[in-house]
Design a protein around this motif. Structure first.
Motif, PDB file in Angstrom:
ATOM      1  N   LEU A  83       0.830  -1.206   0.000  1.00  0.00           N
ATOM      2  CA  LEU A  83       0.000   0.000   0.000  1.00  0.00           C
ATOM      3  C   LEU A  83       0.864   1.255   0.000  1.00  0.00           C
ATOM      4  N   ARG A  84       1.903   1.265   0.835  1.00  0.00           N
ATOM      5  CA  ARG A  84       2.793   2.433   0.878  1.00  0.00           C
ATOM      6  C   ARG A  84       3.512   2.614  -0.457  1.00  0.00           C
ATOM      7  N   TYR A  85       3.937   1.502  -1.072  1.00  0.00           N
ATOM      8  CA  TYR A  85       4.618   1.599  -2.361  1.00  0.00           C
ATOM      9  C   TYR A  85       3.683   2.166  -3.423  1.00  0.00           C
ATOM     10  N   LEU A  86       2.437   1.680  -3.453  1.00  0.00           N
ATOM     11  CA  LEU A  86       1.476   2.178  -4.437  1.00  0.00           C
ATOM     12  C   LEU A  86       1.153   3.649  -4.202  1.00  0.00           C
ATOM     13  N   SER A  87       1.119   4.048  -2.939  1.00  0.00           N
ATOM     14  CA  SER A  87       0.884   5.460  -2.633  1.00  0.00           C
ATOM     15  C   SER A  87       2.007   6.321  -3.194  1.00  0.00           C
ATOM     16  N   LYS A  88       3.228   5.804  -3.095  1.00  0.00           N
ATOM     17  CA  LYS A  88       4.389   6.543  -3.597  1.00  0.00           C
ATOM     18  C   LYS A  88       4.341   6.704  -5.108  1.00  0.00           C
ATOM     19  N   ILE A  89       4.085   5.619  -5.834  1.00  0.00           N
ATOM     20  CA  ILE A  89       4.119   5.720  -7.294  1.00  0.00           C
ATOM     21  C   ILE A  89       2.873   6.402  -7.844  1.00  0.00           C
ATOM     22  N   THR A  90       1.751   6.265  -7.145  1.00  0.00           N
ATOM     23  CA  THR A  90       0.529   6.925  -7.602  1.00  0.00           C
ATOM     24  C   THR A  90       0.641   8.428  -7.437  1.00  0.00           C
ATOM     25  N   GLY A  91       1.390   8.855  -6.408  1.00  0.00           N
ATOM     26  CA  GLY A  91       1.532  10.275  -6.152  1.00  0.00           C
ATOM     27  C   GLY A  91       2.414  11.003  -7.138  1.00  0.00           C
ATOM     28  N   GLY A  92       3.003  10.280  -8.077  1.00  0.00           N
ATOM     29  CA  GLY A  92       3.747  10.931  -9.142  1.00  0.00           C
ATOM     30  C   GLY A  92       5.205  11.154  -8.845  1.00  0.00           C
ATOM     31  N   GLU A  93       5.753  10.455  -7.841  1.00  0.00           N
ATOM     32  CA  GLU A  93       7.179  10.623  -7.560  1.00  0.00           C
ATOM     33  C   GLU A  93       8.044  10.039  -8.660  1.00  0.00           C
ATOM     34  N   CYS A  94       7.446   9.119  -9.464  1.00  0.00           N
ATOM     35  CA  CYS A  94       8.170   8.530 -10.579  1.00  0.00           C
ATOM     36  C   CYS A  94       7.537   9.011 -11.865  1.00  0.00           C
ATOM     37  N   SER A  95       8.312   9.518 -12.754  1.00  0.00           N
ATOM     38  CA  SER A  95       7.768  10.074 -13.989  1.00  0.00           C
ATOM     39  C   SER A  95       7.386   8.992 -14.967  1.00  0.00           C
ATOM     40  N   ALA A  96       6.142   9.048 -15.446  1.00  0.00           N
ATOM     41  CA  ALA A  96       5.675   8.060 -16.409  1.00  0.00           C
ATOM     42  C   ALA A  96       6.250   8.321 -17.791  1.00  0.00           C
ATOM     43  N   HIS A  97       6.871   9.490 -17.978  1.00  0.00           N
ATOM     44  CA  HIS A  97       7.376   9.834 -19.303  1.00  0.00           C
ATOM     45  C   HIS A  97       8.867   9.525 -19.455  1.00  0.00           C
ATOM     46  N   THR A  98       9.476   9.038 -18.385  1.00  0.00           N
ATOM     47  CA  THR A  98      10.883   8.696 -18.460  1.00  0.00           C
ATOM     48  C   THR A  98      11.075   7.447 -19.309  1.00  0.00           C
ATOM     49  N   ARG A  99      11.979   7.498 -20.242  1.00  0.00           N
ATOM     50  CA  ARG A  99      12.235   6.339 -21.073  1.00  0.00           C
ATOM     51  C   ARG A  99      12.831   5.228 -20.210  1.00  0.00           C
ATOM     52  N   PRO A 100      12.244   4.037 -20.263  1.00  0.00           N
ATOM     53  CA  PRO A 100      12.736   2.968 -19.394  1.00  0.00           C
ATOM     54  C   PRO A 100      14.157   2.553 -19.726  1.00  0.00           C
ATOM     55  N   VAL A 101      14.952   2.396 -18.702  1.00  0.00           N
ATOM     56  CA  VAL A 101      16.302   1.883 -18.854  1.00  0.00           C
ATOM     57  C   VAL A 101      16.276   0.414 -18.465  1.00  0.00           C
ATOM     58  N   PRO A 102      16.689  -0.486 -19.347  1.00  0.00           N
ATOM     59  CA  PRO A 102      16.641  -1.910 -18.996  1.00  0.00           C
ATOM     60  C   PRO A 102      17.420  -2.176 -17.714  1.00  0.00           C
ATOM     61  N   PRO A 103      16.892  -3.023 -16.838  1.00  0.00           N
ATOM     62  CA  PRO A 103      17.630  -3.351 -15.614  1.00  0.00           C
ATOM     63  C   PRO A 103      18.925  -4.070 -15.953  1.00  0.00           C
ATOM     64  N   ARG A 104      19.912  -3.918 -15.109  1.00  0.00           N
ATOM     65  CA  ARG A 104      21.209  -4.529 -15.383  1.00  0.00           C
ATOM     66  C   ARG A 104      21.083  -6.050 -15.398  1.00  0.00           C
ATOM     67  N   ARG A 105      21.770  -6.675 -16.321  1.00  0.00           N
ATOM     68  CA  ARG A 105      21.758  -8.124 -16.443  1.00  0.00           C
ATOM     69  C   ARG A 105      23.055  -8.742 -15.917  1.00  0.00           C
ATOM     70  N   GLU A 106      24.043  -7.914 -15.654  1.00  0.00           N
ATOM     71  CA  GLU A 106      25.306  -8.436 -15.165  1.00  0.00           C
ATOM     72  C   GLU A 106      25.160  -8.881 -13.713  1.00  0.00           C
ATOM     73  N   VAL A 107      25.776  -9.996 -13.404  1.00  0.00           N
ATOM     74  CA  VAL A 107      25.783 -10.520 -12.034  1.00  0.00           C
ATOM     75  C   VAL A 107      27.203 -10.387 -11.498  1.00  0.00           C
ATOM     76  N   ARG A 108      27.333  -9.797 -10.338  1.00  0.00           N
ATOM     77  CA  ARG A 108      28.656  -9.552  -9.773  1.00  0.00           C
ATOM     78  C   ARG A 108      29.428 -10.860  -9.588  1.00  0.00           C
ATOM     79  N   SER A 109      30.728 -10.772  -9.732  1.00  0.00           N
ATOM     80  CA  SER A 109      31.568 -11.962  -9.653  1.00  0.00           C
ATOM     81  C   SER A 109      31.451 -12.647  -8.301  1.00  0.00           C
ATOM     82  N   SER A 110      31.282 -11.861  -7.232  1.00  0.00           N
ATOM     83  CA  SER A 110      31.161 -12.466  -5.899  1.00  0.00           C
ATOM     84  C   SER A 110      29.853 -13.251  -5.772  1.00  0.00           C
TER      85      SER A 110
END
Length: 280
Positions: A83-110
């Motif tokens: 609920l708190r997370y949805l409140s945060k994103i619904t309130g517009g703290e994250c821009s819907a117009h930002t071009r998505p950056v793919p999440p990193r696929r590299e896994v650290r050596s450790s």
């Protein structure tokens, strides 16, 4: 137009039996669940304000209001976090117009070294989108013949919703589908989640969109698998969060002696066939 926050509040309200909160039944209703007036009274807000939240016309409820709604809905800890997370994103703290950056696929050596230490156990590194980024040979063995690791960029979420073999492989397919849909809300970024959901929805169909929008927090119980070789596995899951990488290390452990024995049989057969599996 609704909002993720409003959809979640409405879905939880619809799922609550008034009697479970000590409220009297007030005759037959056209829709199930708790009345808006009852929820508003329990939360200490007006019915009109609750209606605006549920319909997405108010997207910035205060923290006290969010906490009051959580109390009024008797949410557990995981649901309160959601609920708190949805409140945060619904309130517009994250821009819907930002071009998505793919999440990193590299896994650290450790982390890869940790996977090697877990052999011949069953473990994988993934992100909340369902990308399987690395895994042990034990994981490859348990999923062999299922199609999950086919292709260069295996994705568990896409597999669950678009590959017919998944419904046979996962004995409790519906529960696994709920988990994968819910995890998209916890993706590395809101933009990643929206991009992936938009791409997947046309091929996954209503099974996916219905689960994504109803915000059911999964219980993540014992994972039951039907291996193509005829083995039945019951696995417990231990998850180590890797927050700096937006990834997770998931270790699967036998839940009973029958599963441990079946895994030994599968490993023995694999050794006899002379196949070598390495960390991917």
């Amino acid at each position: 137009m609704g909002s993720p926050l409003g959809d979640f509040v409405r879905a939880k309200r619809d799922s609550i039996e008034p009697a479970s909160l000590g409220l009297p039944e007030r005759g037959r209703r056209r829709s199930p669940g708790l009345r808006r007036s009852d929820l508003a009274a329990r939360a200490g807000i007006s019915v009109e304000y609750l209606t605006r939240i549920e319909q997405g016309r108010d997207r910035n409820p205060s923290i006290p209001v969010v906490n009051a709604l959580a109390d009024a809905l008797s949410l557990d800890r995981a649901e309160r976090d959601h609920l708190r997370y949805l409140s945060k994103i619904t309130g517009g703290e994250c821009s819907a117009h930002t071009r998505p950056v793919p999440p990193r696929r590299e896994v650290r050596s450790s982390v890869l070294q940790t996977l090697r230490l877990l052999e011949p156990g069953i473990a994988m590194v993934a992100n909340r989108l369902g990308d399987v980024l690395a895994h042990t040979g034990g994981f490859a063995l348990v999923t062999s013949g299922t199609g999950l690791l086919d292709g260069d960029a295996p994705n568990l979420t896409r597999y669950v919703f678009t590959d017919s073999r998944a419904r046979s492989f996962f004995a409790d397919w519906g529960d696994v589908a709920d988990e994968q849909a819910f995890d998209l809300w916890l993706a590395p970024s809101v933009e990643n989640s929206e991009w992936f959901a938009t791409e997947l929805a046309p091929v996954a169909g209503p099974d996916f969109t219905r689960r994504l929008n109803r915000h059911v927090v999964p219980r993540r119980g014992t994972l039951r698998l039907n291996h193509p070789a005829g083995h039945e596995f019951r696995l417990l899951r231990e998850t180590l969060e890797l927050p700096s990488d937006a990834q997770q290390l998931v270790v699967f452990l036998p839940a009973d002696d029958a599963t441990a024995g079946a895994l030994d049989q599968l490993r023995q057969r694999d050794r006899l066939q002379g196949r070598l599996r390495a960390i991917s």
